[in-house]
Design a protein around this motif. Structure first.
Motif, mmCIF file in Angstrom:
data_model
loop_
_atom_site.group_PDB
_atom_site.id
_atom_site.type_symbol
_atom_site.label_atom_id
_atom_site.label_comp_id
_atom_site.label_asym_id
_atom_site.label_seq_id
_atom_site.Cartn_x
_atom_site.Cartn_y
_atom_site.Cartn_z
ATOM 1 N N GLY A 250 0.831 -1.199 0.000
ATOM 2 C CA GLY A 250 0.000 0.000 0.000
ATOM 3 C C GLY A 250 0.865 1.247 0.000
ATOM 4 O O GLY A 250 1.888 1.313 0.691
ATOM 5 N N VAL A 251 0.457 2.256 -0.782
ATOM 6 C CA VAL A 251 1.284 3.451 -0.948
ATOM 7 C C VAL A 251 0.395 4.682 -1.100
ATOM 8 O O VAL A 251 -0.719 4.609 -1.612
ATOM 9 N N LYS A 252 0.904 5.819 -0.639
ATOM 10 C CA LYS A 252 0.224 7.093 -0.861
ATOM 11 C C LYS A 252 0.521 7.593 -2.280
ATOM 12 O O LYS A 252 1.496 7.183 -2.904
ATOM 13 N N ARG A 253 -0.309 8.526 -2.757
ATOM 14 C CA ARG A 253 -0.104 9.035 -4.111
ATOM 15 C C ARG A 253 1.203 9.807 -4.256
ATOM 16 O O ARG A 253 1.753 9.917 -5.354
ATOM 17 N N ASP A 254 1.706 10.329 -3.142
ATOM 18 C CA ASP A 254 2.973 11.054 -3.213
ATOM 19 C C ASP A 254 4.182 10.118 -3.163
ATOM 20 O O ASP A 254 5.327 10.568 -3.171
ATOM 21 N N GLY A 255 3.925 8.801 -3.117
ATOM 22 C CA GLY A 255 5.018 7.835 -3.135
ATOM 23 C C GLY A 255 5.448 7.342 -1.773
ATOM 24 O O GLY A 255 6.434 6.585 -1.674
ATOM 25 N N THR A 256 4.745 7.682 -0.719
ATOM 26 C CA THR A 256 5.103 7.216 0.621
ATOM 27 C C THR A 256 4.579 5.802 0.835
ATOM 28 O O THR A 256 3.377 5.549 0.721
ATOM 29 N N LEU A 257 5.469 4.887 1.147
ATOM 30 C CA LEU A 257 5.056 3.517 1.443
ATOM 31 C C LEU A 257 4.325 3.474 2.784
ATOM 32 O O LEU A 257 4.746 4.106 3.752
ATOM 33 N N VAL A 258 3.261 2.685 2.833
ATOM 34 C CA VAL A 258 2.435 2.634 4.036
ATOM 35 C C VAL A 258 2.399 1.232 4.643
ATOM 36 O O VAL A 258 2.530 1.059 5.852
ATOM 37 N N ALA A 259 2.204 0.224 3.807
ATOM 38 C CA ALA A 259 2.017 -1.130 4.334
ATOM 39 C C ALA A 259 2.502 -2.162 3.331
ATOM 40 O O ALA A 259 2.491 -1.927 2.117
ATOM 41 N N LYS A 260 2.925 -3.309 3.869
ATOM 42 C CA LYS A 260 3.334 -4.421 3.023
ATOM 43 C C LYS A 260 2.920 -5.724 3.680
ATOM 44 O O LYS A 260 3.110 -5.926 4.876
ATOM 45 N N GLN A 261 2.366 -6.633 2.861
ATOM 46 C CA GLN A 261 2.027 -7.974 3.315
ATOM 47 C C GLN A 261 2.599 -8.970 2.319
ATOM 48 O O GLN A 261 2.506 -8.783 1.107
ATOM 49 N N VAL A 262 3.220 -10.028 2.846
ATOM 50 C CA VAL A 262 3.915 -10.984 1.985
ATOM 51 C C VAL A 262 3.611 -12.405 2.437
ATOM 52 O O VAL A 262 3.571 -12.697 3.637
ATOM 53 N N GLU A 263 3.383 -13.285 1.462
ATOM 54 C CA GLU A 263 3.399 -14.724 1.697
ATOM 55 C C GLU A 263 4.406 -15.319 0.719
ATOM 56 O O GLU A 263 4.230 -15.221 -0.495
ATOM 57 N N LEU A 264 5.447 -15.916 1.267
ATOM 58 C CA LEU A 264 6.527 -16.446 0.448
ATOM 59 C C LEU A 264 6.692 -17.926 0.769
ATOM 60 O O LEU A 264 6.828 -18.301 1.943
ATOM 61 N N TYR A 265 6.680 -18.756 -0.272
ATOM 62 C CA TYR A 265 6.807 -20.204 -0.098
ATOM 63 C C TYR A 265 8.126 -20.664 -0.721
ATOM 64 O O TYR A 265 8.381 -20.428 -1.903
ATOM 65 N N LEU A 266 8.951 -21.298 0.103
ATOM 66 C CA LEU A 266 10.234 -21.824 -0.330
ATOM 67 C C LEU A 266 10.142 -23.342 -0.476
ATOM 68 O O LEU A 266 9.667 -24.024 0.436
ATOM 69 N N ASP A 267 10.590 -23.850 -1.591
ATOM 70 C CA ASP A 267 10.619 -25.294 -1.804
ATOM 71 C C ASP A 267 11.913 -25.831 -1.189
ATOM 72 O O ASP A 267 12.994 -25.670 -1.747
ATOM 73 N N SER A 268 11.789 -26.492 -0.014
ATOM 74 C CA SER A 268 12.954 -26.979 0.716
ATOM 75 C C SER A 268 13.392 -28.365 0.292
ATOM 76 O O SER A 268 14.418 -28.851 0.773
ATOM 77 N N GLY A 269 12.635 -29.019 -0.555
ATOM 78 C CA GLY A 269 13.011 -30.363 -0.942
ATOM 79 C C GLY A 269 12.701 -31.380 0.139
ATOM 80 O O GLY A 269 11.906 -31.138 1.050
ATOM 81 N N ALA A 270 13.363 -32.526 0.066
ATOM 82 C CA ALA A 270 12.977 -33.677 0.878
ATOM 83 C C ALA A 270 13.362 -33.564 2.343
ATOM 84 O O ALA A 270 12.781 -34.245 3.188
ATOM 85 N N PHE A 271 14.358 -32.721 2.669
ATOM 86 C CA PHE A 271 14.804 -32.588 4.054
ATOM 87 C C PHE A 271 15.009 -31.114 4.384
ATOM 88 O O PHE A 271 15.210 -30.287 3.494
ATOM 89 N N ALA A 272 14.979 -30.801 5.667
ATOM 90 C CA ALA A 272 15.011 -29.399 6.087
ATOM 91 C C ALA A 272 16.330 -28.722 5.747
ATOM 92 O O ALA A 272 16.357 -27.558 5.343
ATOM 93 N N ASP A 273 17.467 -29.440 5.947
ATOM 94 C CA ASP A 273 18.781 -28.859 5.754
ATOM 95 C C ASP A 273 18.818 -27.499 6.458
ATOM 96 O O ASP A 273 18.555 -27.409 7.648
ATOM 97 N N ASN A 274 19.107 -26.422 5.724
ATOM 98 C CA ASN A 274 19.140 -25.093 6.342
ATOM 99 C C ASN A 274 17.893 -24.281 6.012
ATOM 100 O O ASN A 274 17.883 -23.055 6.166
ATOM 101 N N GLY A 275 16.828 -24.957 5.561
ATOM 102 C CA GLY A 275 15.614 -24.263 5.149
ATOM 103 C C GLY A 275 15.032 -23.318 6.180
ATOM 104 O O GLY A 275 14.627 -22.202 5.843
ATOM 105 N N PRO A 276 14.963 -23.720 7.463
ATOM 106 C CA PRO A 276 14.416 -22.781 8.455
ATOM 107 C C PRO A 276 15.195 -21.469 8.545
ATOM 108 O O PRO A 276 14.598 -20.399 8.673
#
Length: 777
Positions: free
Chosen positions: A325-351
């Motif tokens: 979300g941003v104001k018309r003058d270019g000021t950032l207001v809010a950000k929401q993210v959902e990011l999914y990482l494919d870690s493969g068969a074992f955790a390794d250093n995924g966390p």
């Protein structure tokens, strides 16, 4: 390639200029000293693990699963064991008398497949034989009965209702995971990282514009020059391991825990290493080779091919939904993210990758309202782990791409939009973490100036793009070092940082030489051997020069202090009037060679002065993150609308290094990182179809060559001497990988009007996007 070093205003051609910090005179630090290991490497005398002559060593080979997910019904190795030349065959039937599970974050990986296999390439059996040919033949004689199981080979399949569960349980957490783990095994999630401050609902309500996008990042292979190679011996004295590994002390700890031995009976020796990039971080094949040597009761060496290494480790692929979300003058207001990482068969250093991605996708901008969720997800593919700037490329790619998209929506210049929102020095990026320690606006303006921003209007086929890459170095700052001044005035430096091509031996030796007033060729740093080398937490996260450098400097200063006391006694002078210069203690017109100072102290022409140094959290400015690593980039891109081919005409990369101990090595590291970014931007991608890898080989998987270099390639270093390490140094070498993809994609968009949100930007993908736009038009 042109280089530029920026201090107070900057200077061309690497010339010296006044620093923003107090000017300090150096003799060895700040010079492009020749690499201390250079001659051995260019002449071929350097010995890698595969080159070592180990008496009685057997050749090891690994039988791998052909299925992404299957139950193992039976393993019959009797014919292989009877083959002449075969000494031992390791199967699940041999896993007894020790803990068979290991893992840096979660102990979810068995030494060898036990009840089932979870990815194509998982080790099912291993053979030790007198020759590689005998071992290969033995593999063909092993009979394995599989029962195929449903596989979850993508994130969507793994998270879908009724998906096969890859891990019902784990055997606990690793010794050095250092983060609070939030695993949801019944949902195939090995870690969920949540970052929130402010109130995003309130923030979006205040916004004038809300932008939502989804971006995809591919699986990428580390592609080191040396494939994974390990040799091991298991006898009454314990375990001896020769391995091209980045974290030998963590490997020692893991092996001691698994095989019920004290750490004093586990010795890890690190010969020369042919590249790492994170692919040798933590534990990979070491437990399997140790277990095979344990059964054979002779040394065993496993030398993998590049294709086998591609079935050993990779970078996480990612899908990122991002709403801003941003104001018309270019000021950032809010950000929401959902990011999914494919870690493969074992955790390794995924966390840990997920934890770092949460900070990095936020970006170095003032944002009052943030909610970020990052999920590391188990799938039936090759395990993913650390890779140069963990979680960074997957996060900066969507974050910086959307920054350009927002600027376009608002009719703002992308440079000015960023400058308006960048945090200033001393402002908080992540709640509770160390504030920003760099002048980001200064760096971004420098990139824009070098790129010619504002002087070249976009055309239908050519335009400019830029991006900001900033990451938090969260590596635990724990290192120890010993400096030994010998009786002839030469020095032995003992430090556990792994030299894998980045030049750590040279830089750390330069620090010692500077502190003791010695020429660099009087300092010798050997390879790591945990039996004699003091502890270092790890080699990664751009930490060696800053963290290990702090310990090395302290050890050298300890020797210096002792020498000054010897000099004070010899000269009858105060210690603060004595200097170390050209291998001697000097006071007025008197001079005492360092070797003679040692002899004076001991009363014989022998003995040595020993200095100790430590780096630990909360001391000497080593707070988390230890530093903010800054790497910015700008791209001048030309697009062929008929073929979709994208040509990188010019690329500018900038690193804020605090102080360049060895400027030539810094420039090489940053340019190398940018080239790695060029790889995943334009063509690198490990492909799967129904759980089967399609291109795990050097023919079908392409990495950058000299032909892919930009026509013009410029690098710049900012040196404000404002870092926490020796002489104000900050870590570098990773952030240069971050900005390439978003800068290139934004340049393509500014030129053609087409915004591509999936990497790599192959000619076909660009061509199809251009055709899609034409049809809409």
């Amino acid at each position: 390639m042109a280089q530029e070093r920026e201090r107070a205003g900057g200077s061309r051609g690497g010339q010296r200029a006044a620093s923003l910090a107090e000017t300090v005179s150096f003799s060895v630090v700040g010079t492009a000293a020749r690499r201390v290991d250079g001659i051995e490497k260019v002449t071929g005398r350097a010995k890698f693990t595969a080159d070592l002559e180990i008496p009685g060593v057997l050749e090891g080979k690994v039988l791998r699963s052909p299925y992404p997910h299957a139950r193992i019904r039976a393993v019959d190795a009797s014919k292989a064991e009877a083959l002449p030349g075969v000494v031992a065959v390791l199967t699940r039937d041999d896993v007894h008398g020790y803990n068979p599970y290991y893992g840096h974050c979660l102990r979810d990986r068995p030494v060898i497949a036990l009840d089932r296999v979870r990815f194509v390439g998982e080790p099912v059996a291993a053979v030790a034989a007198e020759s590689a040919l005998a071992a290969e033949e033995a593999l063909s004689l092993i009979r394995v009965q599989y029962e195929e199981l449903p596989a979850a080979t993508t994130v969507d399949e793994a998270l879908a209702p009724g998906a096969p569960i890859l891990h019902e349980m784990t055997s606990g957490t690793g010794d050095f995971h250092e983060i609070g783990l939030s695993a949801e095994a019944q949902r195939n999630i090995c870690h969920h990282e949540h970052l929130e401050h402010g109130n995003v609902e309130e923030g979006f309500a205040q916004a004038d514009e809300i932008i939502e996008d989804t971006f995809e990042f591919p699986m990428v292979f580390h592609f080191t020059m040396e494939p994974h190679t390990i040799a091991a011996q298991f006898d009454d004295d314990g375990i001896t391991l020769w391995a091209a590994c980045q974290h030998p002390f963590l490997v020692r700890s893991e092996l001691a825990q698994m095989f019920n031995l004290p750490q004093s009976m586990v010795r890890v020796i690190v010969p020369y290493v042919g590249g790492g990039f994170g692919g040798r971080s933590y534990i990979k094949l070491e437990p399997l080779v140790v277990a095979l040597a344990r059964k054979a009761r002779r040394p065993v060496r496993v030398v993998q091919t590049a294709a086998e290494s591609m079935l050993t480790a990779r970078r996480h692929s990612a899908r990122c939904w991002i709403k801003t979300g941003v104001k018309r003058d270019g000021t950032l207001v809010a950000k929401q993210v959902e990011l999914y990482l494919d870690s493969g068969a074992f955790a390794d250093n995924g966390p840990r990758v997920a934890a770092r991605a949460a900070t990095r996708v936020r970006g170095p901008y003032r944002l009052p309202h943030v909610r970020i969720d990052v999920y590391a997800v188990y799938t039936n593919t090759v395990p993913a782990g650390s890779f140069r700037s963990i979680g960074g490329p997957q996060s900066v790619w969507p974050s910086e791409s959307q920054m350009d998209m927002i600027a376009e929506r608002l009719g703002l210049d992308p440079l000015e939009f960023r400058l308006k929102n960048l945090v200033h020095r001393g402002e908080e990026v992540k709640p509770g973490a160390k504030p920003m320690d760099a002048d980001l606006a200064m760096g971004l303006r420098k990139v824009a100036s070098m790129l010619g921003w504002g002087r070249q209007a976009p055309s239908r086929t050519r335009a400019l793009g830029l991006a900001v890459g900033v990451t938090d170095s969260e590596a635990m700052p724990v290192s120890t070092a010993i400096v030994r001044l010998l009786a002839d005035g030469s020095v032995v430096l003992m430090a556990g940082s792994t030299e894998m091509g980045q030049g750590s031996r040279t830089v750390l030796s330069q620090i010692v030489a500077e502190e003791l007033g010695l020429p660099l060729n009087r300092v010798m740093m050997r390879a790591t051997d945990t039996a004699v080398t003091p502890f270092d937490r790890s080699t990664g996260a751009s930490r060696s020069t800053t963290v290990m450098g702090t310990a090395v400097q302290a050890a050298a200063q300890d020797v210096r202090r002792q020498l000054l006391e010897i000099g004070a006694e010899a000269f009858g002078a105060p210690t603060d009037e004595i200097v170390l210069r050209d291998g001697a203690l000097v006071w007025r017109d008197k001079r005492l060679e360092l070797g003679k100072a040692v002899a004076r102290f001991f009363g014989i022409p022998g003995g040595e002065i020993i200095g100790r140094g430590y780096a630990r959290p909360g001391h000497g400015g080593l707070q988390l993150p230890v530093f903010w690593e800054v790497g910015m980039g700008g791209a001048d891109v030309e697009v062929d609308p008929e073929t979709g081919e994208v040509r990188l005409r010019r690329y500018v990369t900038l690193a804020d290094v605090g102080k360049a101990i060895n400027p030539a090595q810094c420039e090489g590291q940053d340019e190398g990182a940018a080239m790695m970014g060029i790889g995943h931007t334009f063509f690198e991608s490990l492909l799967y179809e129904k759980g089967q890898p399609l291109n795990p080989n050097l023919v079908d998987y392409r990495v950058p060559t000299f032909a892919d270099l930009p026509d013009e390639f410029e690098s710049a270093l900012i040196e404000n001497q404002d870092g926490p390490g020796p002489y104000g140094v900050k870590g570098m070498g990773e952030a240069g990988v971050l900005s390439v993809a978003p800068a290139v994609a934004s340049a393509i968009a500014r030129s053609t009007g087409v915004r591509i949100k999936q990497l790599p930007l192959t000619p076909e993908r660009v061509w199809r996007a251009l055709r899609g736009q034409a049809k809409k038009g």
